[in-house]
Each structure stands twice: as structure tokens, then as C-alpha cells.
Scaffold this motif. Structure first.
Motif, PDB file in Angstrom:
ATOM      1  N   CYS A 101       0.846  -1.193   0.000  1.00  0.00           N
ATOM      2  CA  CYS A 101       0.000   0.000   0.000  1.00  0.00           C
ATOM      3  C   CYS A 101       0.880   1.242   0.000  1.00  0.00           C
ATOM      4  O   CYS A 101       1.442   1.608   1.037  1.00  0.00           O
ATOM      5  N   ALA A 153      -6.204   2.963   1.506  1.00  0.00           N
ATOM      6  CA  ALA A 153      -4.961   2.457   0.907  1.00  0.00           C
ATOM      7  C   ALA A 153      -5.009   0.969   0.617  1.00  0.00           C
ATOM      8  O   ALA A 153      -4.447   0.499  -0.376  1.00  0.00           O
ATOM      9  N   GLU A 154      -5.692   0.203   1.460  1.00  0.00           N
ATOM     10  CA  GLU A 154      -5.728  -1.236   1.257  1.00  0.00           C
ATOM     11  C   GLU A 154      -6.466  -1.589  -0.036  1.00  0.00           C
ATOM     12  O   GLU A 154      -6.100  -2.534  -0.737  1.00  0.00           O
ATOM     13  N   PRO A 157      -4.002   0.400  -3.462  1.00  0.00           N
ATOM     14  CA  PRO A 157      -2.623   0.459  -2.948  1.00  0.00           C
ATOM     15  C   PRO A 157      -1.651   1.252  -3.817  1.00  0.00           C
ATOM     16  O   PRO A 157      -0.692   1.810  -3.310  1.00  0.00           O
TER      17      PRO A 157
END
Length: 424
Positions: A101, A153-154, A157
Motif C-alpha cells: 500500500c 490504501a488497502e 494500494p
């Protein structure tokens, strides 16, 4: 002799990627002519590691072109990796992807560098390219400050930006390796276990009786779950059976001290600040159990976990990502969906001596043998030089396709770039 330029922060810079590189220097230097290039403005002792260490700004294009390969260590901290990313963009090489990420890195990069190697427009285009319309809309929200990078972000990424600019990628997380290989089957990618020396002759230390001593260390950001751990501890009926040592960088020391006072834990928690490697190892070995919770995970393989095993200790980890694949005999896994309840159960088990922490720590030390730095260096160098020309050919093919796509995007008539075979 084959020459490698190795772009990375080095100790005493306060990032574990610096320690990772330092663990490899001796072994890489035995195999190749190694030149280490550390970012300008970061801490560096140029004479401490037995290798040639220079600043990135000192390297010339002529030198880069004369190297057999450039290796770029990419992590999520813009302070340490912005200049390395810029060099990757200017002179393609092999990227070591320390985090999956990287959205926070790119937003931090924009804030620090005003878009030298990637602009806000590039970020929006990339989010749209890799994640479609939803990615494009999310990029706009992020750039306007309507959304936080850590929250998304996960799902977005953005490691693809690094991969797209690289000849090949190395991962320390087999989950990311599998994802890249499945999504981009022609892209060169290699999995190597994150290196760390084994316990050697230190042996597994016995545990002192009395209160159970936790230890937490590193950059204690929000995803390290420290406050969630403290909240569960304060609620436990066994709260007076435990102590905690915290070493590393905290987001706000004053806020944490106020929270500890409110929770009634101030007398049981000690704050140590940033410690040297020797001091940190001693602190871990004086503990019973390490806290290594991460949620959300940034897709990293944890050097902190290997340090914990090196010191013969078990740890508490979040049951996600790379941490889910750790051996059950060496870590205590906490479900992110039932974190609070699981921590309360854990405090009760620990207070009543129901977990054999010595056995778990020794098991971890045994598992560490699979992370040998010398073998890592050998496997890395062998892979690089067996596949070097394949990497270059594949990168050239991708660049040619990108140029064709760019031209197609600017014209409405495909006959302009692919003339019709019709005559007359």
C-alpha cells in the motif's frame, strides 16, 4: 566484477528498511561490486558498513548506465523514499517493494516535492488507469482532503505505479507476489523471504516471574492498534498484572500520557523514545511478550516480527495479510473483527499462566532460520543476473505498448497509426 547500485536509506536513519539493507551489505559485497546510494538529507555514516556509501545526488548518468543493475528500495515513507522514486523514474531498475500500500507515500511525495516525478494529474490518471472510475473519483476526494489515505490504501494500494516504472519487482510478502503474478502474468516478479540473522548462540531466555511485561516498538502510527490495546487492558479485571514498555516514535507523546492517566495505566507504562539496535534488543529480551498488531496492514513483511523472534520472544499479531501466514506456534493471532474481546481473553490467559511463552519464543527463533541474509543475497544476485536481459526486453515491450496507447488516445482514426491494407 558485476556492479550493483543499491538505493536505500541506511542506519542510523530511523526506518527498518535501513536496517534491512545493512543486514545484506556484507553478503552482497562478497558477490558484486556494491555501491550504496542513500537519500540526500538523511542520516548516514559513510564509513560504518564496509561498503561504498554515497549520496544519491553524487551519482552521474554515466555511472548509472555503466552499472549492471540498479536496485531501488521503495517503502511508504516519503521522507526516505521520494528521491529513490525519482531516480527509478529517471533510470529504470529493479524495485524492492517493501510495502504493497503506497498511496500514503504518493500523497506524501506530492506534499514534499510538488510533483517532480509525479503530479496530482498523474495520480488521478493512475488511479483511474488501475482502478477504473471509482479509483478516479477516490483520487479527487483524496487530493481535496475529503478522504484519508489510510482509510482507502488497502483497496487502492497504487504499487502499480512502481511496477510500471520498474524492470522487475521483488516482494517479501508472498501474498503480494501471488497477486502481481496472477494479475500481471508477464511481469517479472520474485518472492524472497525478508532476511534476518538467526538467534545463534544467544539461546531462548527464561522469563522472570511477576507481572507480565509487554513491549511495543517502532513507528507507532494509528494502524499499530496501541490505543485499542490500552483500552482493552484498562477494562480487564487483570489490569494490574501487566506492564508495558514502548520504544520508538509516537504520533503524540502528550496525548498518550493523558490517555494513560485517564485509563489508570500511567504507572504501568514506560516510554523509552527511539533506541539503538542494541538497546532495543535488550528491551525486547527483558520482556515476556511483544505487541505487533497491524490493522489495516500496508502489505508489509514485518522486520519487527523477525527482530522479536531474533530475541527469542513470541508476539501478538493481527490475523491479516502476511501476519496470517505466520506459524501458529510462534505468534498469538488476534482477529480484527473481534479485537477487543480477543484481547480481554488474552489478558485472562496470560494472567493465569495458560500460555507457554517460552515455548512460543523458541519456536519463533527456529522459524527465523528460513530468513538467512546470506542465502537471500545469493538468491537475489542469481535471479538478477540470470534474468537481466529478459527484464530489459519485457520493459521495452511495455514501453512500446504505452507509446502506442498514448498515440491512440490522441487520434480518432486508427488508420493514422495502423494504415489500412486496402489499395486505391
Amino acid at each position: 566484477m558485476r556492479r550493483i547500485f543499491w538505493f536505500s536509506p541506511v542506519p542510523p536513519s530511523r526506518t527498518d528498511i535501513a536496517n534491512y539493507s545493512n543486514r545484506l551489505f556484507k553478503y552482497l559485497n562478497d558477490l558484486v561490486d556494491l555501491v550504496v546510494l542513500c537519500p540526500d538529507g538523511t542520516e548516514c555514516d559513510a564509513d560504518a558498513y564496509g561498503v561504498k556509501i554515497r549520496r544519491i545526488s553524487s551519482v552521474t548518468s554515466l555511472e548509472l548506465n555503466g552499472a549492471d543493475v540498479c536496485i531501488y528500495n521503495i517503502g511508504n515513507n516519503a521522507d526516505f523514499h521520494s528521491q529513490i522514486f525519482e531516480m527509478l523514474t529517471l533510470h529504470p531498475g529493479v524495485a524492492i517493494l517493501h510495502d504493497k500500500c503506497l498511496l500514503e507515500f504518493f500523497l506524501g511525495y506530492l506534499g514534499l516535492n510538488n510533483g517532480t516525478a509525479i503530479s496530482a494529474l498523474d495520480l488521478r490518471v493512475s488511479m483511474g488507469q488501475w482502478y477504473g472510475g471509482e479509483g478516479l473519483r477516490k483520487a479527487v476526494d483524496l487530493l481535496k482532503g475529503h478522504e484519508s489515505a489510510s482509510a482507502v490504501a488497502e483497496r487502492f494500494p497504487l504499487y502499480e505505479i512502481i511496477a510500471d516504472r520498474s524492470l522487475a519487482v521483488i516482494c517479501h510478502n508472498d501474498e503480494i507476489f501471488d497477486e502481481i503474478r496472477n494479475k500481471y502474468p508477464f511481469f517479472p516478479v520474485k518472492f524472497l523471504s525478508l532476511p534476518y540473522p538467526s538467534l545463534g548462540d544467544l539461546g531462548c531466555p527464561s522469563l522472570q516471574t511477576g507481572k507480565v511485561k509487554f513491549v511495543a516498538f517502532g513507528f507507532m502510527g494509528g494502524n499499530r492498534r496501541l490505543r485499542e490495546f490500552l483500552a482493552a487492558w484498562a477494562e480487564s479485571r487483570w489490569k494490574h498484572n501487566f506492564e508495558l514498555d514502548i520504544a520508538g516514535v509516537l504520533e503524540s507523546v502528550d496525548d498518550l500520557k493523558r490517555e494513560l492517566a485517564t485509563l489508570g495505566l500511567a504507572e504501568q507504562v514506560r516510554l523509552h523514545g527511539f533506541l539503538s539496535e542494541e538497546q532495543l534488543n535488550a528491551l525486547i529480551r527483558d520482556s515476556h511478550l511483544a505487541i505487533n498488531l497491524r490493522y489495516p496492514t500496508m502489505g508489509e513483511a514485518s522486520g519487527s516480527q523477525l527482530r522479536i523472534w531474533y530475541n527469542g520472544k513470541a508476539s501478538i499479531v493481527t490475523d491479516v495479510g502476511w501476519y496470517s501466514r505466520l506459524p501458529d506456534d510462534a505468534v498469538i493471532k488476534i482477529s480484527p473483527d473481534k479485537e477487543h474481546e480477543s484481547l480481554l481473553d488474552l489478558f485472562e490467559l496470560l494472567a493465569n499462566g495458560k500460555i507457554d511463552l517460552v515455548r512460543m519464543g523458541c519456536a519463533g527463533a527456529e522459524h527465523l532460520k528460513a530468513h538467512c541474509p546470506r542465502q537471500y543475497a545469493i538468491d537475489l544476485v542469481d535471479w538478477l543476473f540470470q534474468n537481466k536481459y529478459k527484464f530489459i526486453n519485457e520493459w521495452s515491450r511495455r514501453r512500446a505498448l504505452a507509446r502506442i496507447a498514448a498515440v491512440q488516445g490522441e487520434v480518432s482514426d486508427l488508420d493514422v497509426i495502423m494504415p489500412s491494407s486496402k489499395i486505391g
